[in-house]
Scaffold this motif. Sequence first.
Motif, PDB file in Angstrom:
ATOM      1  N   PHE A  50      -4.329  -0.247  -0.579  1.00  0.00           N
ATOM      2  CA  PHE A  50      -3.242   0.718  -0.367  1.00  0.00           C
ATOM      3  C   PHE A  50      -3.613   2.050  -0.993  1.00  0.00           C
ATOM      4  N   VAL A  51      -3.890   3.026  -0.154  1.00  0.00           N
ATOM      5  CA  VAL A  51      -4.243   4.361  -0.628  1.00  0.00           C
ATOM      6  C   VAL A  51      -2.981   5.079  -1.098  1.00  0.00           C
ATOM      7  N   LEU A  52      -3.032   5.610  -2.301  1.00  0.00           N
ATOM      8  CA  LEU A  52      -1.918   6.404  -2.794  1.00  0.00           C
ATOM      9  C   LEU A  52      -2.138   7.844  -2.360  1.00  0.00           C
ATOM     10  N   ASP A  53      -1.303   8.298  -1.442  1.00  0.00           N
ATOM     11  CA  ASP A  53      -1.366   9.675  -0.990  1.00  0.00           C
ATOM     12  C   ASP A  53       0.043  10.176  -0.722  1.00  0.00           C
ATOM     13  N   GLY A  54       0.157  11.464  -0.476  1.00  0.00           N
ATOM     14  CA  GLY A  54       1.469  12.033  -0.179  1.00  0.00           C
ATOM     15  C   GLY A  54       2.480  11.753  -1.282  1.00  0.00           C
ATOM     16  N   GLY A  68       6.283  -9.582 -14.484  1.00  0.00           N
ATOM     17  CA  GLY A  68       6.431 -11.026 -14.411  1.00  0.00           C
ATOM     18  C   GLY A  68       5.283 -11.782 -13.784  1.00  0.00           C
ATOM     19  N   SER A  69       4.314 -11.120 -13.203  1.00  0.00           N
ATOM     20  CA  SER A  69       3.200 -11.819 -12.574  1.00  0.00           C
ATOM     21  C   SER A  69       2.000 -11.822 -13.502  1.00  0.00           C
ATOM     22  N   ALA A  70       1.351 -12.946 -13.631  1.00  0.00           N
ATOM     23  CA  ALA A  70       0.153 -13.030 -14.465  1.00  0.00           C
ATOM     24  C   ALA A  70      -1.086 -12.589 -13.686  1.00  0.00           C
ATOM     25  N   ARG A  71      -0.961 -12.450 -12.381  1.00  0.00           N
ATOM     26  CA  ARG A  71      -2.092 -12.030 -11.542  1.00  0.00           C
ATOM     27  C   ARG A  71      -1.828 -10.633 -11.000  1.00  0.00           C
ATOM     28  N   ALA A  72      -2.860 -10.043 -10.426  1.00  0.00           N
ATOM     29  CA  ALA A  72      -2.666  -8.747  -9.781  1.00  0.00           C
ATOM     30  C   ALA A  72      -1.664  -8.935  -8.648  1.00  0.00           C
ATOM     31  N   PRO A  73      -0.721  -8.028  -8.510  1.00  0.00           N
ATOM     32  CA  PRO A  73       0.329  -8.189  -7.499  1.00  0.00           C
ATOM     33  C   PRO A  73      -0.193  -8.090  -6.075  1.00  0.00           C
ATOM     34  N   LYS A  74       0.418  -8.827  -5.193  1.00  0.00           N
ATOM     35  CA  LYS A  74       0.121  -8.759  -3.761  1.00  0.00           C
ATOM     36  C   LYS A  74       1.320  -8.106  -3.099  1.00  0.00           C
ATOM     37  N   ILE A  75       1.140  -6.882  -2.651  1.00  0.00           N
ATOM     38  CA  ILE A  75       2.230  -6.117  -2.067  1.00  0.00           C
ATOM     39  C   ILE A  75       1.843  -5.725  -0.653  1.00  0.00           C
ATOM     40  N   SER A  76       2.741  -5.864   0.262  1.00  0.00           N
ATOM     41  CA  SER A  76       2.482  -5.519   1.657  1.00  0.00           C
ATOM     42  C   SER A  76       2.228  -4.018   1.785  1.00  0.00           C
ATOM     43  N   THR A  77       1.341  -3.642   2.701  1.00  0.00           N
ATOM     44  CA  THR A  77       1.072  -2.231   2.953  1.00  0.00           C
ATOM     45  C   THR A  77       1.955  -1.685   4.075  1.00  0.00           C
ATOM     46  N   GLN A  96       5.304  -0.034  12.295  1.00  0.00           N
ATOM     47  CA  GLN A  96       4.173   0.876  12.139  1.00  0.00           C
ATOM     48  C   GLN A  96       4.657   2.321  12.048  1.00  0.00           C
ATOM     49  N   CYS A  97       5.360   2.628  10.992  1.00  0.00           N
ATOM     50  CA  CYS A  97       5.961   3.947  10.780  1.00  0.00           C
ATOM     51  C   CYS A  97       4.911   5.047  10.793  1.00  0.00           C
ATOM     52  N   GLU A  98       3.696   4.720  10.315  1.00  0.00           N
ATOM     53  CA  GLU A  98       2.630   5.709  10.216  1.00  0.00           C
ATOM     54  C   GLU A  98       2.162   6.240  11.572  1.00  0.00           C
ATOM     55  N   ARG A  99       2.592   5.599  12.665  1.00  0.00           N
ATOM     56  CA  ARG A  99       2.265   6.136  13.990  1.00  0.00           C
ATOM     57  C   ARG A  99       2.921   7.494  14.194  1.00  0.00           C
ATOM     58  N   CYS A 100       4.083   7.716  13.624  1.00  0.00           N
ATOM     59  CA  CYS A 100       4.817   8.975  13.799  1.00  0.00           C
ATOM     60  C   CYS A 100       4.982   9.765  12.499  1.00  0.00           C
ATOM     61  N   HIS A 101       5.143   9.049  11.389  1.00  0.00           N
ATOM     62  CA  HIS A 101       5.458   9.695  10.117  1.00  0.00           C
ATOM     63  C   HIS A 101       4.218   9.837   9.245  1.00  0.00           C
ATOM     64  N   VAL A 102       4.295  10.747   8.291  1.00  0.00           N
ATOM     65  CA  VAL A 102       3.208  10.967   7.337  1.00  0.00           C
ATOM     66  C   VAL A 102       3.730  10.748   5.925  1.00  0.00           C
ATOM     67  N   THR A 103       2.826  10.435   5.002  1.00  0.00           N
ATOM     68  CA  THR A 103       3.263  10.104   3.645  1.00  0.00           C
ATOM     69  C   THR A 103       3.686  11.295   2.788  1.00  0.00           C
ATOM     70  N   PRO A 104       3.215  12.544   3.021  1.00  0.00           N
ATOM     71  CA  PRO A 104       3.720  13.628   2.171  1.00  0.00           C
ATOM     72  C   PRO A 104       5.239  13.781   2.264  1.00  0.00           C
ATOM     73  N   SER A 105       5.784  13.606   3.458  1.00  0.00           N
ATOM     74  CA  SER A 105       7.226  13.635   3.642  1.00  0.00           C
ATOM     75  C   SER A 105       7.552  12.799   4.865  1.00  0.00           C
ATOM     76  N   PHE A 106       8.377  11.797   4.670  1.00  0.00           N
ATOM     77  CA  PHE A 106       8.715  10.901   5.783  1.00  0.00           C
ATOM     78  C   PHE A 106       9.441  11.651   6.896  1.00  0.00           C
ATOM     79  N   LYS A 107      10.075  12.772   6.537  1.00  0.00           N
ATOM     80  CA  LYS A 107      10.794  13.568   7.531  1.00  0.00           C
ATOM     81  C   LYS A 107       9.846  14.360   8.425  1.00  0.00           C
TER      82      LYS A 107
END
Length: 118
Positions: A50-54, A68-77, A96-107
């Motif tokens: 999961f790339v942290l951007d925007g 609460g997790s003893a392991r590295a978390p598994k989070i959906s992308t 698939q929100c990323e088809r239309c939206h971008v991470t800097p601003s969902f709007k």
Amino acid sequence: AQYRDAKDTCNGCHAADDAHKGALGVDCERCHNTRDWRLGEFDHTRWTAFVLDGAHLRTRCDQCHLPGSARAPKISTACGSCHAGDDVHEGAFGLQCERCHVTPSFKQIKHPLMKGQQ
């Protein structure tokens, strides 16, 4: 001889000192080192799927990584795994929100022709 029976992991001795409360797993050495614990740095882009951007760059780690997790978390992308309540389309366009939206601003919409379809 004093530390002969000591655990060989950071968490083995320092679980109670974990400022992350287990939310980031027990592989402390991925971010920290024994020379100076405060110099910790985690490269989210290089070490996860999961790339942290925007707007995600301004998000605190504990907003996604819960204690609460003893392991590295598994989070959906998938955007909807965290933002389902923000979906003004109520799932009509899928996950698939990323088809239309971008991470800097969902709007912000990727294509000018799609702006009227929000």
